[in-house]
Design a protein around this motif. Structure first.
Motif, mmCIF file in Angstrom:
data_model
loop_
_atom_site.group_PDB
_atom_site.id
_atom_site.type_symbol
_atom_site.label_atom_id
_atom_site.label_comp_id
_atom_site.label_asym_id
_atom_site.label_seq_id
_atom_site.Cartn_x
_atom_site.Cartn_y
_atom_site.Cartn_z
ATOM 1 N N ARG A 54 0.811 -1.220 0.000
ATOM 2 C CA ARG A 54 0.000 0.000 0.000
ATOM 3 C C ARG A 54 0.845 1.270 0.000
ATOM 4 N NH1 ARG A 54 -5.551 -1.553 -0.662
ATOM 5 N NH2 ARG A 54 -5.469 -3.788 -0.252
ATOM 6 N N GLY A 55 2.171 1.130 0.025
ATOM 7 C CA GLY A 55 3.024 2.302 -0.109
ATOM 8 C C GLY A 55 3.472 2.936 1.193
ATOM 9 N N ILE A 56 3.478 2.183 2.282
ATOM 10 C CA ILE A 56 3.948 2.703 3.565
ATOM 11 C C ILE A 56 5.470 2.570 3.624
ATOM 12 C CG2 ILE A 56 3.815 2.462 6.071
ATOM 13 C CD1 ILE A 56 1.250 3.522 4.685
ATOM 14 N N ASP A 57 6.141 3.652 3.967
ATOM 15 C CA ASP A 57 7.603 3.699 3.921
ATOM 16 C C ASP A 57 8.266 3.220 5.205
ATOM 17 O OD1 ASP A 57 7.891 4.971 1.276
ATOM 18 O OD2 ASP A 57 6.898 6.670 2.234
ATOM 19 N N ILE A 58 7.774 3.685 6.352
ATOM 20 C CA ILE A 58 8.304 3.266 7.650
ATOM 21 C C ILE A 58 7.313 2.252 8.208
ATOM 22 C CG2 ILE A 58 8.983 4.003 9.970
ATOM 23 C CD1 ILE A 58 9.323 6.868 8.746
ATOM 24 N N VAL A 59 7.692 0.993 8.245
ATOM 25 C CA VAL A 59 6.739 -0.075 8.538
ATOM 26 C C VAL A 59 6.801 -0.475 10.011
ATOM 27 C CG1 VAL A 59 6.752 -0.952 6.184
ATOM 28 C CG2 VAL A 59 8.397 -1.858 7.837
ATOM 29 N N SER A 60 5.777 -1.198 10.444
ATOM 30 C CA SER A 60 5.702 -1.676 11.827
ATOM 31 C C SER A 60 5.063 -3.061 11.835
ATOM 32 C CB SER A 60 4.870 -0.716 12.679
ATOM 33 O OG SER A 60 3.489 -0.831 12.372
ATOM 34 N N ASP A 61 4.862 -3.597 13.029
ATOM 35 C CA ASP A 61 4.220 -4.902 13.168
ATOM 36 C C ASP A 61 2.705 -4.812 13.107
ATOM 37 O OD1 ASP A 61 3.960 -3.576 15.637
ATOM 38 O OD2 ASP A 61 3.827 -5.477 16.723
ATOM 39 N N GLY A 62 2.159 -3.580 13.054
ATOM 40 C CA GLY A 62 0.709 -3.427 13.091
ATOM 41 C C GLY A 62 0.106 -3.942 14.384
ATOM 42 N N GLU A 63 0.968 -4.141 15.396
ATOM 43 C CA GLU A 63 0.556 -4.652 16.718
ATOM 44 C C GLU A 63 -0.174 -5.991 16.607
ATOM 45 O OE1 GLU A 63 -1.241 -1.600 19.149
ATOM 46 O OE2 GLU A 63 0.259 -0.121 18.541
ATOM 47 N N GLN A 64 0.279 -6.826 15.683
ATOM 48 C CA GLN A 64 -0.358 -8.123 15.479
ATOM 49 C C GLN A 64 -0.050 -9.121 16.592
ATOM 50 O OE1 GLN A 64 -2.497 -8.722 12.520
ATOM 51 N NE2 GLN A 64 -2.313 -6.534 12.925
#
Length: 342
Positions: A54-64
């Motif tokens: 989706r084009g997100i540059d600084i990524v994370s775990d999405g708190e999964q």
């Protein structure tokens, strides 16, 4: 990765239905044991894939890998008894049954470090990891031991600093502390809130961020916001203090809110993670709406310091809505990026 206007999300993404009940906070896991460990990693990989797609540059775990942005960290600490529960008022907004502090709190082992290391192995992009801030942690507990919000906050700040340093060693580029309580307890923010936040971030080489929002898009938060009037000026209390602090990035809510945009001037010189996506609505923003919000912010923050983001976490939203909102965020940033570089 885009070095100008790099996009990110403030916190959570919806969990897949095979891991937890959709669109529900504090949803219990549907898996157990080794299957749960595997399921969390699979969900983390899905969240990462969708952010990149989706084009997100600084990524994370999405708190999964966590049920809740505060209590999942707390449940790994000693000195807190989850079987002894009390009802407390959360951020002067709604009542909740919470665990009790029964003794000295301590962190006997890392909480999120293995998850962060796993995420780091999956991508070369910059990664951001969120931790609860000290003030928001104490507001999610009943304290029978310290009997002082400030004393407990300093203890949590030390524990958070231990975790943050190990997250940094695991390859995390930005460590974010979530402090929605900063929008409520203004006297405490001034007296010791920012100081304990700085203690949590002390000695880190990774960039540090503080996320201060008006909460998830749930009824209790929406009802509270309806009482705040035509202008939401809570940031006016904390921003001057944060501008003088050691924290690198300030994350705030802007899209479809009543926050006056000119309050951003109070943190001039800091990087600003600007909420350009409304998480309290299932309507997906158009890229033009996102670009317009970001464009207005440029009167108060230099483009080199602007990080387009979401207002808050998106865990309560339907997955297709959250994914659409990430796409809109990236597309809106693209529009403004093209204007700035043409």
């Amino acid at each position: 990765m885009n070095s100008l206007l790099p996009t990110t999300i403030a916190g959570s993404l919806p969990k897949p239905s095979w891991l937890a009940e959709p669109e529900t906070l504090w949803s219990p896991w549907t898996l157990q044991g080794d299957r749960l460990v595997e399921g969390k990693q699979d969900a983390l990989n899905v969240a990462l894939h969708e952010q990149r797609r989706r084009g997100i540059d600084i990524v994370s775990d999405g708190e999964q890998t966590r049920q809740h942005f505060v209590t999942t960290f707390i449940e790994h600490l000693s000195g807190v008894d989850f079987s002894q529960r009390e009802t407390v008022r959360i951020r002067d907004r709604y009542d909740a049954s919470v665990p009790t502090v029964v003794g000295a709190v301590s962190r006997e082992k890392p909480v999120f470090v293995d998850d962060a290391r796993f995420l780091r192995q999956q991508t070369d992009q910059p990664i951001k990891w969120a931790l609860p801030g000290p003030m928001t942690m104490i507001d999610t507990l009943y304290d029978r031991h310290y009997k002082s919000r400030e004393k407990l906050a300093w203890e949590f700040a030390t524990i958070l600093n231990q975790e943050a340093k190990e997250l940094e060693a695991a390859g995390v580029d930005i460590i974010q502390f979530d402090e929605p309580a900063f929008n409520v307890f203004h006297d405490e923010v001034q007296d010791w809130g920012v100081a304990t936040l700085e203690r949590a971030a002390e000695g880190l080489r990774a960039q540090t961020a503080v996320h201060i929002c008006y909460g998830y898009g749930i009824k209790a938060n929406n009802d509270w916001k309806a009482t705040l009037g035509a202008e939401w000026r809570q940031y006016e209390k904390s921003f001057p203090l944060l501008e003088q602090s050691s924290i690198d990035i300030v994350s705030l809510e802007c899209q479809h809110s009543h926050v006056p945009m000119d309050l951003i001037e109070l943190i001039r010189g800091k990087k600003v993670m600007l909420g350009a996506i409304d998480v309290a609505s299932s309507e997906v923003e158009t890229p033009e709406e996102v670009a317009d919000t970001l464009r207005k912010a440029l009167a108060f923050v230099d483009a080199d310091n602007l990080i387009p983001s979401t207002n808050c976490g998106m865990a309560p939203l339907a997955r297709d809505v959250a994914l659409g909102k990430m796409s809109a965020l990236a597309a809106g940033a693209d529009i403004l990026r093209a204007e700035l570089t043409s």
